[in-house]
Design an enzyme around this catalytic site. Sequence first.
Site, PDB file in Angstrom:
ATOM      1  N   CYS A 185       0.321  13.068  -3.314  1.00 61.89           N
ATOM      2  CA  CYS A 185      -0.734  13.369  -4.273  1.00 61.89           C
ATOM      3  C   CYS A 185      -1.710  14.409  -3.705  1.00 61.89           C
ATOM      4  O   CYS A 185      -1.312  15.546  -3.502  1.00 61.89           O
ATOM      5  CB  CYS A 185      -1.434  12.071  -4.665  1.00 61.89           C
ATOM      6  SG  CYS A 185      -1.995  12.070  -6.354  1.00 61.89           S
ATOM      7  N   HIS A 200       2.704   8.165  -5.778  1.00 63.25           N
ATOM      8  CA  HIS A 200       1.724   7.725  -4.783  1.00 63.25           C
ATOM      9  C   HIS A 200       1.883   6.256  -4.418  1.00 63.25           C
ATOM     10  O   HIS A 200       2.697   5.524  -4.954  1.00 63.25           O
ATOM     11  CB  HIS A 200       0.314   8.017  -5.260  1.00 63.25           C
ATOM     12  CG  HIS A 200      -0.043   7.320  -6.539  1.00 63.25           C
ATOM     13  ND1 HIS A 200      -0.632   7.984  -7.578  1.00 63.25           N
ATOM     14  CD2 HIS A 200       0.123   6.056  -6.954  1.00 63.25           C
ATOM     15  CE1 HIS A 200      -0.824   7.126  -8.566  1.00 63.25           C
ATOM     16  NE2 HIS A 200      -0.383   5.960  -8.219  1.00 63.25           N
TER      17      HIS A 200
END
Lengths: 248, 518
Positions: free
Chosen positions: A94, A197
């Site tokens: 991310c 993530h």
Amino acid sequence: MKLTIHHLYANMMNLYGDRGNVISIKKRCEWRGIAVEVVDVDLGEKIRPTGCDIFLFGGGQDREQALLVEDLSGSKGADLRAIADDGGVILGVCGGYQLMGHSYETPEGDRLSGVGIFDLRTEPRKPHEERLIGNVIVRVGLPDGSERELVGFENHGGRTRLGDVEPLGYVVLGHGNNGEDGTEGARRDNCYGTYLHGSLLPKNPWFTDLLIESAIRRVDDSFKLEPLDDSAEQAAFAAAVERARGRR
Amino acid sequence: MGRAGGGEVPRARAGPRLESISGYPALYSYRAARGCTPRAFPEYLPSGRYNPRMVGILERARLAAAILAARAARHASRALRTGGGSTVPGVVARRVDPGVLARLSGMLPEGAVAITGTNGKTTTTRMVSRILSAAGIRAMNNSTGANLATGVTAALVSDSGLSGRPRSEMGLFEVDEASVPEVVREAKPHTLAVLNLFRDQLDRYGELSHTGRVISSAFSSLPPEGRVVLNADDPLVASLGYTFPGTLYFGVEEPALDTGVLQHIADSRNCPVCGAPLRYGAVYFGHVGLYDCESCAFSRPEPQFAAREVRLDGPRGSDFTLVTPEGEHRVRVNLPGLYNVYNALAAAAVSLSAGVKPGRVMEGIRGFGGAFGRVERVRAGDREVFLLLIKNPVGFNEILRTFLAGGEAQNVLIAINDNHADGRDVSWLWDVDFEMLGGIRADITTSGIRAEDMTVRLKYAEIPVRETVPDRRTALERALRRTPPGGTLYVLPTYTAMLEIRRVLSDLGYTHPFWEDR
């Protein structure tokens, strides 16, 4: 032999359960009798590779991301680039993934410079565009020609455009780098970047093991990991895939 | 409502006249004027003529229509069992009369209080309600957890007669963080309390500092005498009040509660003003504690309402000394955990600042036993079910610390769903410190849409799981069967899993559907 997990900016870039990735690597080493140490590398601290390392660079909020840019602009960023060039194992997730590219532009229009490990840049979403949120399935091609899938969750406003770099994989379901070109993440040597993530590694143990094996092979090139009983992880993978496909 | 008064005559007149340029002067222009600026021209007819009675009749008819439609919707929704029937009437009423919330709230003689924050909204709202009832003030609240503008509207509608006159004297609204600007703009509460801001369902709201900005943007819509009541110990929440004159703070001052470490999940480790790391003198949980900034002038504000000498008494509750500018009082809280000390402290701060006598405040808090779904005991034959709602990592940690870490809970069912209301992203499970349970010997069942994710999380914390049973009904039945007679099954569900489990309990004859609760 000891494997060191360098958790970059653990105090700031710990959004969305990034700690799950640390725990996953640590436990899968310990269960095989491989010693592990987790080192948090914070603002102003130097990276100290031991030769057998995994570097984890997680996600953060925009504000915090801005604080890192200065820290990365000096020797720390140069060290990370050198580690990448040398075949070191780095996983960026991310926000960390975005900062592994050339630049990241915030929604307010500030352009933050990344480390430049990957030839990619990230633009903010346009006012009419949505954040890219949801379950993702990604198909990843392996060097031996086989294919594996990763399942995870993405949540990002930024749109990442790849330059001269291979994607980590192709989106089977979800949005990926920008919701348009079907690519997800980036890879180069032993460096990986992804928008999946948090609990990426726990549900995708083959990828965790790939990182561990690559790291250890840097000190022992004949090293092979013993298999573990992954039935719980496989059940979670299957359930997440079903959920992503709307069948659950 | 006819409140605009004679003083606004010249400005008010311009509106209708401009609108009457269109070919449909009568109804059209009146509606357009109302639509642009509600309540700006209530005394003026479409022609521009002043006729308070006519307008009053129209307005009242519209309000009555909205209330009638909402009641019909409520009955239909309950008959179909589509849910608690707790928001649909609000949606309908707002469709019929977009000004319904403002109108109804404006008729509450003692005004309204809004309470927001990530954790403890429902409990704190119910505590304030209990305090007010001890003080003899009739207060209504949106108690079933329907905390968007539609839910607040629905609650007010069901408290009102057809004329719109509320039965209650005061409104108590728990408000979802993202809905604060809308609710404050319409309901005009005299008090807005912000309890805490933790990472919760980020996929819904975006980032935490953004949520803070959304909430503080509502401060300017408060009425002139309005005040905000903020948690001094949460840096982000405390920073919201820095530039607002009507700010009161509450906080805990008990060094013995320092856990010594910022949890992995701490969200606001950095100064909300300058971004430098915060220096903590004590960390109570998450990022909540005593702090100041290393590099700028930002520091924890001095609270007007402080809890000192806090004594936690396991699952039974806690005691603390409430220190206010007016004096000190010993408070007994019959809900477990430090997070309920904060809820009681916030409830006391809100009530005292609204003028309730301290004696009534202490009495109300002492008499409070729990809020819907948050901590709830249900008799299940010769066993007991203890329902503890899981909302986010911080809340989960507190529940683990209070009930599981000490070995009290022998039979546990954890049910994780990932529907919209639960947060669709389950990676937050990795931010919960299950590692603190190392060595416990509880019989743990996992369930829910994401049961398998929960099982993997526990595997990596090296905590054995007895069974993974995604189906909620089957899981509950099996876990109950394994609970010995006279024993307690601790059920830890996320929000929608809790609704499902309550329905199963209800089907088994163990409790009532939640909208019958009071």
